[in-house]
Design a protein around this motif. Structure first.
Motif, PDB file in Angstrom:
ATOM      1  N   PRO A   1       4.695   7.530   0.467  1.00  0.00           N
ATOM      2  CA  PRO A   1       3.828   7.790   1.634  1.00  0.00           C
ATOM      3  C   PRO A   1       2.344   7.451   1.423  1.00  0.00           C
ATOM      4  O   PRO A   1       1.733   6.831   2.297  1.00  0.00           O
ATOM      5  N   LEU A   2       1.759   7.852   0.302  1.00  0.00           N
ATOM      6  CA  LEU A   2       0.340   7.581   0.095  1.00  0.00           C
ATOM      7  C   LEU A   2       0.090   6.081  -0.028  1.00  0.00           C
ATOM      8  O   LEU A   2      -0.928   5.562   0.438  1.00  0.00           O
ATOM      9  N   LEU A   3       1.026   5.370  -0.643  1.00  0.00           N
ATOM     10  CA  LEU A   3       0.909   3.917  -0.741  1.00  0.00           C
ATOM     11  C   LEU A   3       0.954   3.287   0.646  1.00  0.00           C
ATOM     12  O   LEU A   3       0.157   2.398   0.973  1.00  0.00           O
ATOM     13  N   ARG A   4       1.869   3.761   1.495  1.00  0.00           N
ATOM     14  CA  ARG A   4       1.988   3.215   2.851  1.00  0.00           C
ATOM     15  C   ARG A   4       0.709   3.462   3.644  1.00  0.00           C
ATOM     16  O   ARG A   4       0.314   2.633   4.480  1.00  0.00           O
ATOM     17  N   LEU A   5       0.052   4.595   3.383  1.00  0.00           N
ATOM     18  CA  LEU A   5      -1.181   4.918   4.095  1.00  0.00           C
ATOM     19  C   LEU A   5      -2.335   4.014   3.672  1.00  0.00           C
ATOM     20  O   LEU A   5      -3.139   3.583   4.502  1.00  0.00           O
ATOM     21  N   THR A   6      -2.420   3.721   2.386  1.00  0.00           N
ATOM     22  CA  THR A   6      -3.628   3.104   1.842  1.00  0.00           C
ATOM     23  C   THR A   6      -3.547   1.594   1.654  1.00  0.00           C
ATOM     24  O   THR A   6      -4.589   0.933   1.571  1.00  0.00           O
ATOM     25  N   VAL A   7      -2.358   1.037   1.555  1.00  0.00           N
ATOM     26  CA  VAL A   7      -2.223  -0.395   1.282  1.00  0.00           C
ATOM     27  C   VAL A   7      -2.109  -1.158   2.599  1.00  0.00           C
ATOM     28  O   VAL A   7      -1.270  -0.828   3.438  1.00  0.00           O
ATOM     29  N   PRO A   8      -2.932  -2.191   2.791  1.00  0.00           N
ATOM     30  CA  PRO A   8      -2.859  -2.969   4.030  1.00  0.00           C
ATOM     31  C   PRO A   8      -1.480  -3.585   4.238  1.00  0.00           C
ATOM     32  O   PRO A   8      -0.812  -4.000   3.286  1.00  0.00           O
ATOM     33  N   GLU A   9      -1.072  -3.671   5.484  1.00  0.00           N
ATOM     34  CA  GLU A   9       0.271  -4.161   5.805  1.00  0.00           C
ATOM     35  C   GLU A   9       0.472  -5.592   5.326  1.00  0.00           C
ATOM     36  O   GLU A   9       1.573  -5.960   4.895  1.00  0.00           O
ATOM     37  N   VAL A  10      -0.576  -6.408   5.372  1.00  0.00           N
ATOM     38  CA  VAL A  10      -0.424  -7.789   4.922  1.00  0.00           C
ATOM     39  C   VAL A  10      -0.084  -7.839   3.434  1.00  0.00           C
ATOM     40  O   VAL A  10       0.684  -8.704   2.988  1.00  0.00           O
ATOM     41  N   GLU A  11      -0.627  -6.910   2.659  1.00  0.00           N
ATOM     42  CA  GLU A  11      -0.319  -6.867   1.234  1.00  0.00           C
ATOM     43  C   GLU A  11       1.084  -6.324   0.992  1.00  0.00           C
ATOM     44  O   GLU A  11       1.808  -6.805   0.107  1.00  0.00           O
TER      45      GLU A  11
END
Length: 477
Positions: free
Chosen positions: A300-310
């Motif tokens: 969850p925290l990764l999904r929140l903070t990492v841009p979708e393009v990445e």
């Protein structure tokens, strides 16, 4: 072993590198469980009073009715984390894409917010161009949310040396002579420089493919850096390379190294007898396991903070194949035909080999720690534009987990990203522990990291100079 001391003026860093953040203010945190970073046992039912961005009292309910209050609800307060090895100018996976300049700038600013959302309040960029460093410095000065940023500038490599060739998507200007070294140092004067980075890197493959500076230039680097009060940070992975770094009086080795061969007893003893710190960077190899375990991208925290393009690039199986092929071209001598790069990647780039390499580095970290060498957490986030898995923010938390897996106790792993890192940077009087008089850089997590270091992913608030926001609020600020 000698007592470790800062080799550069602490007051200079405090005055120039850590100005108060915008929004510094007052806050009264109540009902907290405190892990203060000193190594002391946790304390429950603690109150922390913050005035003008600094901690003014701990355990005393001395706030006024006008002081903004934050109920920690029994959750754990820790010092704000320090990641001592990042690359803010590098966008994960951009080597597989052609991002326009506007998107790249947007991603850079999002990465700065991501560190705050993950509880990281200070970072050390260990390899950045002067132009990119000035741009990030100016963004932060203008109020763009982000951690405090220190930099190792310049990156001093000889012509044709590590970091000066275009393979892999990053290029630093070389310094061929003492005169060019001096010029590069002068060009960096306006940046928040915490030290000078010197790559002592012959190559990651079976042969030596990159030159290093000759002894007389290395001596000039040491002399000029000392005149400016800048400690030497050495990039090197092997015993030979790191030994040369110790010959230069390295303040820190920016990689734990020893990914292929264990350090000798003689080297461990020598390292332990110096004042040098070791920055871990275990996540380099751990991140290469993501293609084999794509479920890691759903945290969850990764999904929140990492841009979708990445995230999209990281999820694409072709990205891993592209990385492997391109990396072989970076590691192998130039005379190896390109059509053999893919074959070499299929033979060498396997999950089993990657786990073995990571295990080798963790064993080296364990041996260093047992010998008394101070270990500092550094994730190498950003790392390499063709590497799509070392995300800014979440990878710091993974690095701390990997230190625990290497044999450090949870307290030691946390201190590697707090107290010990602050000591390496000469900032132990300002940050790194939760004590009266220090800056109010804190993180609050729901679960107990002393029970499981993955609890650091349960960030509830990050506090910077008294400004407390949730991860979601930092990402949208």
């Amino acid at each position: 072993m000698q007592a470790r001391a800062s080799v550069f003026p602490v007051f200079l860093l405090i005055g120039c590198l850590l100005p108060p953040m915008a929004g510094a203010g007052d806050l009264w945190i109540q009902n907290a469980r405190l892990i203060d970073g000193t190594g002391a046992l946790p304390r429950s039912n603690v109150s922390i009073l913050i005035e003008d961005g600094r901690i003014s009292a701990i355990g005393e309910n001395t706030a006024t009715s006008e002081t903004p209050q934050l109920d920690a609800q029994g959750h754990t307060v820790l010092p704000g984390l320090i990641d001592a090895h990042v690359h803010l100018s590098m966008v994960p996976g951009s080597g597989q894409r052609e991002d326009p300049e506007a998107l790249t700038d947007e991603l850079h600013r999002r990465h700065l917010r991501a560190y705050l959302a993950c509880g990281v309040t200070t970072v050390l960029d260990t390899g950045i161009t002067i132009e990119a460093g000035l741009r990030i410095r100016n963004w932060l000065a203008a109020g763009v949310p982000g951690p405090r940023v220190l930099m190792l500038v310049p990156f001093l490599a000889p012509p044709g040396g590590y970091g000066t060739r275009p393979e892999g998507g990053f290029v630093f200007p070389s310094a061929a002579s003492p005169e060019e070294v001096e010029a590069r140092l002068d060009e960096s004067a306006d940046l928040p420089s915490a030290g000078v980075k010197v790559p002592i890197e012959f190559g990651f493959g079976p042969t030596k493919i990159w030159p290093i500076h000759p002894p007389e230039t290395r001596e000039a680097i040491v002399s000029m850096a000392r005149e400016r009060g800048l400690p030497i940070y050495v990039h090197g992975f092997s015993e030979e390379e790191q030994s040369i770094g110790l010959d230069m009086g390295a303040h820190a080795l920016v990689h734990a190294g020893f990914s292929e061969r264990a350090p000798s007893n003689e080297f461990v003893d020598r390292l332990a007898a110096t004042d040098a710190y070791v920055i871990s960077t275990l996540a380099i190899y751990d991140s290469l396991l993501v293609p084999y375990h794509p479920e890691r991208l759903e945290e969850p925290l990764l999904r929140l903070t990492v841009p979708e393009v990445e995230l999209a690039t990281a999820r694409d199986p072709e990205s891993g194949r592209f990385l492997a092929r391109t990396a072989m071209g970076f590691f192998l001598p130039r005379w190896v035909p390109e059509f053999l790069h893919g074959l070499a990647a299929r033979l060498l780039w396997t999950e089993e080999r990657t786990r073995r390499t990571l295990g080798n580095m963790q064993q080296a970290v364990k041996r260093f720690r047992e010998a008394g060498v101070p270990i500092v957490a550094g994730s190498d986030s950003g790392n390499w534009p063709i590497l799509p898995y070392e995300f800014h923010g979440p990878t710091t938390l993974r690095e701390i987990e990997l230190l625990g897996e290497a044999g450090l106790s949870p307290q030691e792993a946390i201190q590697a990203a707090t107290r010990v890192a602050a000591e390496m940077l000469g900032l132990a009087e300002e940050i790194g522990t939760v004590e009266v008089g220090k800056r109010a850089d804190l993180m609050i997590v729901r679960e107990d990291p002393l029970d499981n270091l993955r609890a650091l992913r349960t960030v509830r608030y990050t506090v910077v100079d008294g400004e407390a926001r949730t991860p979601e609020a930092w990402m949208s600020r």
